[in-house]
Write a protein that holds these residues in place. Structure first.
Motif, PDB file in Angstrom:
ATOM      1  N   ALA A  73       0.819  -1.217   0.000  1.00  0.00           N
ATOM      2  CA  ALA A  73       0.000   0.000   0.000  1.00  0.00           C
ATOM      3  C   ALA A  73       0.851   1.265   0.000  1.00  0.00           C
ATOM      4  O   ALA A  73       0.466   2.286  -0.589  1.00  0.00           O
ATOM      5  N   ARG A  74       2.012   1.221   0.645  1.00  0.00           N
ATOM      6  CA  ARG A  74       2.851   2.415   0.758  1.00  0.00           C
ATOM      7  C   ARG A  74       4.008   2.438  -0.242  1.00  0.00           C
ATOM      8  O   ARG A  74       4.891   3.274  -0.133  1.00  0.00           O
ATOM      9  N   SER A  75       4.003   1.520  -1.199  1.00  0.00           N
ATOM     10  CA  SER A  75       5.027   1.552  -2.242  1.00  0.00           C
ATOM     11  C   SER A  75       4.753   2.735  -3.174  1.00  0.00           C
ATOM     12  O   SER A  75       3.660   2.852  -3.740  1.00  0.00           O
ATOM     13  N   ILE A  76       5.747   3.585  -3.301  1.00  0.00           N
ATOM     14  CA  ILE A  76       5.606   4.745  -4.175  1.00  0.00           C
ATOM     15  C   ILE A  76       5.819   4.352  -5.628  1.00  0.00           C
ATOM     16  O   ILE A  76       5.180   4.872  -6.535  1.00  0.00           O
ATOM     17  N   VAL A  77       6.727   3.401  -5.857  1.00  0.00           N
ATOM     18  CA  VAL A  77       7.052   2.956  -7.218  1.00  0.00           C
ATOM     19  C   VAL A  77       5.883   2.174  -7.810  1.00  0.00           C
ATOM     20  O   VAL A  77       5.338   1.274  -7.179  1.00  0.00           O
ATOM     21  N   LYS A  78       5.496   2.531  -9.014  1.00  0.00           N
ATOM     22  CA  LYS A  78       4.452   1.814  -9.753  1.00  0.00           C
ATOM     23  C   LYS A  78       5.037   1.377 -11.092  1.00  0.00           C
ATOM     24  O   LYS A  78       5.573   2.195 -11.834  1.00  0.00           O
ATOM     25  N   LEU A  79       4.937   0.096 -11.399  1.00  0.00           N
ATOM     26  CA  LEU A  79       5.524  -0.436 -12.626  1.00  0.00           C
ATOM     27  C   LEU A  79       4.449  -1.045 -13.513  1.00  0.00           C
ATOM     28  O   LEU A  79       3.668  -1.887 -13.047  1.00  0.00           O
ATOM     29  N   ASP A  80       4.411  -0.620 -14.793  1.00  0.00           N
ATOM     30  CA  ASP A  80       3.529  -1.307 -15.729  1.00  0.00           C
ATOM     31  C   ASP A  80       4.230  -2.590 -16.182  1.00  0.00           C
ATOM     32  O   ASP A  80       5.377  -2.849 -15.822  1.00  0.00           O
ATOM     33  N   GLU A  81       3.543  -3.402 -16.977  1.00  0.00           N
ATOM     34  CA  GLU A  81       4.073  -4.723 -17.339  1.00  0.00           C
ATOM     35  C   GLU A  81       5.397  -4.614 -18.085  1.00  0.00           C
ATOM     36  O   GLU A  81       6.335  -5.373 -17.826  1.00  0.00           O
ATOM     37  N   LYS A  82       5.504  -3.653 -19.007  1.00  0.00           N
ATOM     38  CA  LYS A  82       6.726  -3.497 -19.790  1.00  0.00           C
ATOM     39  C   LYS A  82       7.896  -3.123 -18.897  1.00  0.00           C
ATOM     40  O   LYS A  82       8.987  -3.706 -18.986  1.00  0.00           O
ATOM     41  N   LYS A  83       7.690  -2.151 -18.012  1.00  0.00           N
ATOM     42  CA  LYS A  83       8.761  -1.728 -17.106  1.00  0.00           C
ATOM     43  C   LYS A  83       9.109  -2.834 -16.126  1.00  0.00           C
ATOM     44  O   LYS A  83      10.270  -3.022 -15.777  1.00  0.00           O
ATOM     45  N   ALA A  84       8.077  -3.567 -15.671  1.00  0.00           N
ATOM     46  CA  ALA A  84       8.306  -4.649 -14.713  1.00  0.00           C
ATOM     47  C   ALA A  84       9.176  -5.745 -15.324  1.00  0.00           C
ATOM     48  O   ALA A  84      10.090  -6.268 -14.678  1.00  0.00           O
ATOM     49  N   ASN A  85       8.909  -6.101 -16.584  1.00  0.00           N
ATOM     50  CA  ASN A  85       9.699  -7.145 -17.244  1.00  0.00           C
ATOM     51  C   ASN A  85      11.145  -6.705 -17.433  1.00  0.00           C
ATOM     52  O   ASN A  85      12.079  -7.495 -17.265  1.00  0.00           O
ATOM     53  N   LYS A  86      11.328  -5.437 -17.792  1.00  0.00           N
ATOM     54  CA  LYS A  86      12.684  -4.903 -17.972  1.00  0.00           C
ATOM     55  C   LYS A  86      13.434  -4.897 -16.650  1.00  0.00           C
ATOM     56  O   LYS A  86      14.615  -5.270 -16.579  1.00  0.00           O
TER      57      LYS A  86
END
Length: 248
Positions: A109-122
């Motif tokens: 809940a307090r994670s500031i970083v948000k990753l979409d699928e493309k960024k997450a895979n990289k």
């Protein structure tokens, strides 16, 4: 002696391609006759001699197999609420050196970083590379697996496969709790598995802690001092190593 994890082995011959081929031939400038350590996917390590170098492949022959096992006698997975910057890279690098078997980033809940699928895979590819290089540096015989970012619900599904489940909670430390983690280590035996969750910079919320405790997680304080999100996993892994390897 340089160490490499090699996927292709035929009996007593290893074949190295890709990034490691480049490292051996271009960075280290090795020649036929030089020796390195090769580790196959089953964790079998061998001292090997270069016998052939082509434009794409380095072929090595086993000189002698190495029987020494340097892995932690218990299986530890580090779960980190996604932190800012390169902190997770640091956690993976140092955690690998200290013996962790897996790393799971999760979207708390307090994670500031948000990753979409493309960024997450990289990111996952980079995290796995860091784990591999740290495993080679620390003479591991396995490369820890790094998951892509998981939700709390996905994390609960994964946790069902573990013998012990803990969550680091700074409020436990503030209230003087100091024995829960010690009791977990006392109850564990060689070969058992431990999943340990750490919050991001802002910590886990009370709702998350309550939810995890209801799912069988043990809330643990980690001493009287409040540790940073990137420091706490190293504390836990060091304690596990001390308990199972230095106290024997």
């Amino acid at each position: 002696m340089q160490r490499y994890f090699v996927n292709h082995r035929e009996n007593d011959h290893f074949f190295i391609t890709g990034d490691d081929y480049h490292h051996i031939t271009r960075v280290m400038r090795m020649n036929v006759g030089d020796e390195i350590i090769c580790v196959d996917p089953d964790g079998k390590a061998a001292q090997c001699k270069l016998v052939n170098i082509t434009s794409e492949v380095v072929e090595l022959e086993v000189v002698q197999w190495i029987e020494k096992n340097v892995e932690l006698p218990v299986d530890v997975t580090i779960v980190s609420g996604l932190p800012k910057g390169d902190k997770l890279e640091w956690i993976i690098q140092k955690g690998t050196e200290l013996g962790a078997h897996r790393f799971i980033p999760f979207m708390s809940a307090r994670s500031i970083v948000k990753l979409d699928e493309k960024k997450a895979n990289k990111k996952k590819d980079r995290w796995q590379k860091i784990a591999k290089e740290a495993a080679e540096q620390s003479h591991r015989i396995i490369v820890p697996h790094v998951y892509g970012p998981q939700s709390l619900q996905q994390l609960l599904e994964i946790s069902k496969n573990y013998d012990y489940k803990c969550v680091a909670y700074e409020e436990s430390s503030k209230q003087g709790e100091s024995s829960a983690f010690h009791q977990v280590l006392k109850g564990m035996s060689r070969g058992d598995s431990l999943l340990f969750i750490f919050g991001p910079e802002g910590g886990l919320t009370e709702k998350e802690i309550t939810f995890l405790k209801d799912e069988g997680f043990i809330s643990c304080g980690l001493g009287p001092r409040i540790l940073r999100t990137e420091t706490a996993p190293s504390y836990v892994l060091s304690a596990v190593s001390y308990h199972f390897e230095l106290m024997e």
